[in-house]
Design a protein around this motif. Structure first.
Motif, PDB file in Angstrom:
ATOM      1  N   PHE A 110     -12.300   7.718   2.621  1.00  0.00           N
ATOM      2  CA  PHE A 110     -10.788   7.416   1.776  1.00  0.00           C
ATOM      3  C   PHE A 110     -10.361   8.945   1.037  1.00  0.00           C
ATOM      4  O   PHE A 110     -11.183   9.661   0.711  1.00  0.00           O
ATOM      5  CB  PHE A 110     -10.935   6.415   0.739  1.00  0.00           C
ATOM      6  CG  PHE A 110     -12.021   6.438   0.025  1.00  0.00           C
ATOM      7  CD1 PHE A 110     -11.787   7.025  -1.176  1.00  0.00           C
ATOM      8  CD2 PHE A 110     -13.266   5.929   0.168  1.00  0.00           C
ATOM      9  CE1 PHE A 110     -13.008   7.297  -2.010  1.00  0.00           C
ATOM     10  CE2 PHE A 110     -14.294   5.823  -0.802  1.00  0.00           C
ATOM     11  CZ  PHE A 110     -14.059   6.549  -1.825  1.00  0.00           C
ATOM     12  N   THR A 111      -9.046   9.051   0.833  1.00  0.00           N
ATOM     13  CA  THR A 111      -8.455  10.024   0.458  1.00  0.00           C
ATOM     14  C   THR A 111      -7.878   9.969  -1.340  1.00  0.00           C
ATOM     15  O   THR A 111      -7.794  10.953  -1.731  1.00  0.00           O
ATOM     16  CB  THR A 111      -7.136  10.608   1.144  1.00  0.00           C
ATOM     17  OG1 THR A 111      -6.344   9.424   1.202  1.00  0.00           O
ATOM     18  CG2 THR A 111      -7.561  11.057   2.600  1.00  0.00           C
ATOM     19  N   VAL A 112      -8.022   8.874  -1.509  1.00  0.00           N
ATOM     20  CA  VAL A 112      -7.530   8.423  -2.953  1.00  0.00           C
ATOM     21  C   VAL A 112      -8.925   7.795  -3.491  1.00  0.00           C
ATOM     22  O   VAL A 112      -9.144   6.698  -2.936  1.00  0.00           O
ATOM     23  CB  VAL A 112      -6.349   7.712  -3.161  1.00  0.00           C
ATOM     24  CG1 VAL A 112      -5.768   7.549  -4.394  1.00  0.00           C
ATOM     25  CG2 VAL A 112      -5.187   8.787  -2.398  1.00  0.00           C
ATOM     26  N   CYS A 113      -9.047   8.046  -5.021  1.00  0.00           N
ATOM     27  CA  CYS A 113     -10.092   7.074  -5.468  1.00  0.00           C
ATOM     28  C   CYS A 113      -9.629   6.130  -6.563  1.00  0.00           C
ATOM     29  O   CYS A 113      -9.079   6.386  -7.439  1.00  0.00           O
ATOM     30  CB  CYS A 113     -11.148   8.134  -6.430  1.00  0.00           C
ATOM     31  SG  CYS A 113     -12.210   6.837  -7.182  1.00  0.00           S
ATOM     32  N   ARG A 114      -9.066   5.068  -5.876  1.00  0.00           N
ATOM     33  CA  ARG A 114      -8.238   4.195  -6.743  1.00  0.00           C
ATOM     34  C   ARG A 114      -9.086   3.314  -7.606  1.00  0.00           C
ATOM     35  O   ARG A 114      -8.638   3.031  -8.626  1.00  0.00           O
ATOM     36  CB  ARG A 114      -7.511   2.948  -5.762  1.00  0.00           C
ATOM     37  CG  ARG A 114      -6.242   3.737  -4.715  1.00  0.00           C
ATOM     38  CD  ARG A 114      -5.794   2.723  -3.975  1.00  0.00           C
ATOM     39  NE  ARG A 114      -4.587   3.297  -3.333  1.00  0.00           N
ATOM     40  CZ  ARG A 114      -4.759   3.693  -2.096  1.00  0.00           C
ATOM     41  NH1 ARG A 114      -5.992   4.039  -1.452  1.00  0.00           N
ATOM     42  NH2 ARG A 114      -3.837   4.300  -1.376  1.00  0.00           N
ATOM     43  N   ARG A 191     -17.587   2.753  -2.902  1.00  0.00           N
ATOM     44  CA  ARG A 191     -16.774   2.973  -1.530  1.00  0.00           C
ATOM     45  C   ARG A 191     -16.194   1.559  -1.159  1.00  0.00           C
ATOM     46  O   ARG A 191     -15.062   1.456  -0.612  1.00  0.00           O
ATOM     47  CB  ARG A 191     -17.866   3.219  -0.404  1.00  0.00           C
ATOM     48  CG  ARG A 191     -17.272   2.930   1.140  1.00  0.00           C
ATOM     49  CD  ARG A 191     -18.270   3.216   2.165  1.00  0.00           C
ATOM     50  NE  ARG A 191     -17.748   2.992   3.228  1.00  0.00           N
ATOM     51  CZ  ARG A 191     -18.592   3.132   4.565  1.00  0.00           C
ATOM     52  NH1 ARG A 191     -19.480   3.231   4.667  1.00  0.00           N
ATOM     53  NH2 ARG A 191     -17.712   2.904   5.582  1.00  0.00           N
ATOM     54  N   SER A 192     -16.812   0.255  -1.408  1.00  0.00           N
ATOM     55  CA  SER A 192     -16.317  -0.803  -1.246  1.00  0.00           C
ATOM     56  C   SER A 192     -15.137  -1.222  -2.079  1.00  0.00           C
ATOM     57  O   SER A 192     -14.252  -1.701  -1.359  1.00  0.00           O
ATOM     58  CB  SER A 192     -17.673  -1.912  -1.697  1.00  0.00           C
ATOM     59  OG  SER A 192     -18.443  -1.728  -0.743  1.00  0.00           O
ATOM     60  N   MET A 193     -14.917  -0.917  -3.422  1.00  0.00           N
ATOM     61  CA  MET A 193     -13.938  -1.055  -4.054  1.00  0.00           C
ATOM     62  C   MET A 193     -12.913  -0.356  -3.564  1.00  0.00           C
ATOM     63  O   MET A 193     -11.612  -0.832  -3.499  1.00  0.00           O
ATOM     64  CB  MET A 193     -14.275  -0.706  -5.417  1.00  0.00           C
ATOM     65  CG  MET A 193     -12.973  -1.118  -6.405  1.00  0.00           C
ATOM     66  SD  MET A 193     -12.263  -2.714  -6.555  1.00  0.00           S
ATOM     67  CE  MET A 193     -13.522  -3.646  -7.129  1.00  0.00           C
ATOM     68  N   ASN A 194     -12.894   1.139  -3.136  1.00  0.00           N
ATOM     69  CA  ASN A 194     -12.019   1.691  -2.805  1.00  0.00           C
ATOM     70  C   ASN A 194     -11.575   1.164  -1.435  1.00  0.00           C
ATOM     71  O   ASN A 194     -10.290   1.295  -1.085  1.00  0.00           O
ATOM     72  CB  ASN A 194     -12.475   3.253  -2.672  1.00  0.00           C
ATOM     73  CG  ASN A 194     -12.283   3.972  -4.035  1.00  0.00           C
ATOM     74  OD1 ASN A 194     -11.302   4.044  -4.548  1.00  0.00           O
ATOM     75  ND2 ASN A 194     -13.232   4.498  -4.472  1.00  0.00           N
ATOM     76  N   LYS A 195     -12.179   0.880  -0.529  1.00  0.00           N
ATOM     77  CA  LYS A 195     -11.759   0.249   0.731  1.00  0.00           C
ATOM     78  C   LYS A 195     -10.909  -0.986   0.638  1.00  0.00           C
ATOM     79  O   LYS A 195      -9.876  -1.003   1.132  1.00  0.00           O
ATOM     80  CB  LYS A 195     -13.031  -0.209   1.642  1.00  0.00           C
ATOM     81  CG  LYS A 195     -13.651   1.252   2.018  1.00  0.00           C
ATOM     82  CD  LYS A 195     -12.997   2.284   2.804  1.00  0.00           C
ATOM     83  CE  LYS A 195     -12.583   1.697   4.219  1.00  0.00           C
ATOM     84  NZ  LYS A 195     -11.876   2.665   5.009  1.00  0.00           N
ATOM     85  N   VAL A 196     -11.271  -1.735  -0.428  1.00  0.00           N
ATOM     86  CA  VAL A 196     -10.682  -2.998  -0.622  1.00  0.00           C
ATOM     87  C   VAL A 196      -9.138  -2.619  -1.249  1.00  0.00           C
ATOM     88  O   VAL A 196      -8.167  -3.194  -0.678  1.00  0.00           O
ATOM     89  CB  VAL A 196     -11.115  -3.918  -1.660  1.00  0.00           C
ATOM     90  CG1 VAL A 196     -10.403  -5.121  -2.203  1.00  0.00           C
ATOM     91  CG2 VAL A 196     -12.430  -4.569  -0.968  1.00  0.00           C
ATOM     92  N   LEU A 197      -9.192  -1.791  -2.255  1.00  0.00           N
ATOM     93  CA  LEU A 197      -7.998  -1.172  -2.933  1.00  0.00           C
ATOM     94  C   LEU A 197      -6.939  -0.622  -1.821  1.00  0.00           C
ATOM     95  O   LEU A 197      -5.956  -0.740  -1.895  1.00  0.00           O
ATOM     96  CB  LEU A 197      -8.078  -0.441  -4.188  1.00  0.00           C
ATOM     97  CG  LEU A 197      -8.874  -1.110  -5.265  1.00  0.00           C
ATOM     98  CD1 LEU A 197      -9.067  -0.211  -6.297  1.00  0.00           C
ATOM     99  CD2 LEU A 197      -7.865  -2.247  -5.812  1.00  0.00           C
TER     100      LEU A 197
END
Length: 227
Positions: A110-114, A191-197
């Motif tokens: 992912f490119t942004v760490c939300r 990773r999991s949280m960032n993929k969800v967001l």
């Protein structure tokens, strides 16, 4: 101190105390404590914690090596924890990844760490009476440092008792730091949280009027509308 905090919490909120203010602990799994995880789980439960998370030590420079005997012992202890330690009032989260996993390079996924903008990790700051905020749990322990080894700021900032999460992340220094993630991170715990967001963000771009509804206990959306 946790037993005192748990007692005071229970006195304040009674039977709902665990839901109102859950107390959790985290323990890394290392060859040095491979024979103690079941004991650690029981200790956490008896001390007053509501949940305990066992984590794998990540990072290519911190790869763990467990003996065959240690791995067998851990499997036995994990089974014991599930069987005799976990209950409705105490949960234990055991690792699903391999114990020797070194993680992954987040910028490839992912490119942004939300995730780093949706919560804060507060710990001891530059002095015992100061609180500091670090970008995410990956950087725990750096709260007492004002600068990293490369001279760059490692903290979002120090709290003054009036700061809010949105206000803290809205500062110029925080925005500069956020822009560096995940590219400056060699590995990631979110990773999991960032993929969800990321999925939510992409859906909202395609359908700006989309509404997200909570799921009920049966896993079915409350009224079947929205995403």
């Amino acid at each position: 101190m946790i037993d005192v905090l748990a007692r005071l919490r229970d006195e304040e909120w009674g039977p709902e105390a665990g839901a109102v203010m859950p107390l959790g602990a985290t323990s890394m799994i290392h060859p040095a404590n491979a024979d103690e995880v079941a004991s650690l789980a029981r200790l956490a439960r008896d001390t007053g914690f509501d949940h305990l998370s066992f984590r794998v030590i990540l990072g290519r420079d911190h790869r763990m090596n467990f003996s065959t005997e240690q791995l067998a012992s851990l499997r036995t202890q994990f089974a014991e924890i599930r069987r005799s330690v976990v209950s409705d009032s105490f949960q234990v989260f055991l690792p699903t990844r391999d114990l020797t996993d070194t993680g992954y390079v987040p910028s490839r996924h992912f490119t942004v760490c939300r995730a780093s903008t949706h919560r804060a990790v507060v710990e001891v700051g530059s002095a015992p009476d100061r609180a500091a905020v670090v970008p995410c749990g990956r950087y725990r322990g750096e709260g007492y440092r004002s600068e990293g080894a490369d001279g760059r700021r490692t903290l979002f900032g120090e709290l003054d008792g009036r700061a809010t999460l949105s206000g803290l992340h809205g500062t110029a220094s925080s925005q500069r730091m956020l822009a560096e993630f995940p590219h400056r991170c060699g590995d990631c715990i979110d990773r999991s949280m960032n993929k969800v967001l990321e999925g939510i963000s992409e859906y909202l771009v395609k359908s700006p009027g989309a509404q997200f509804h909570p799921f009920d206990t049966d896993g079915v959306s409350g009224d079947g509308a929205g995403a």
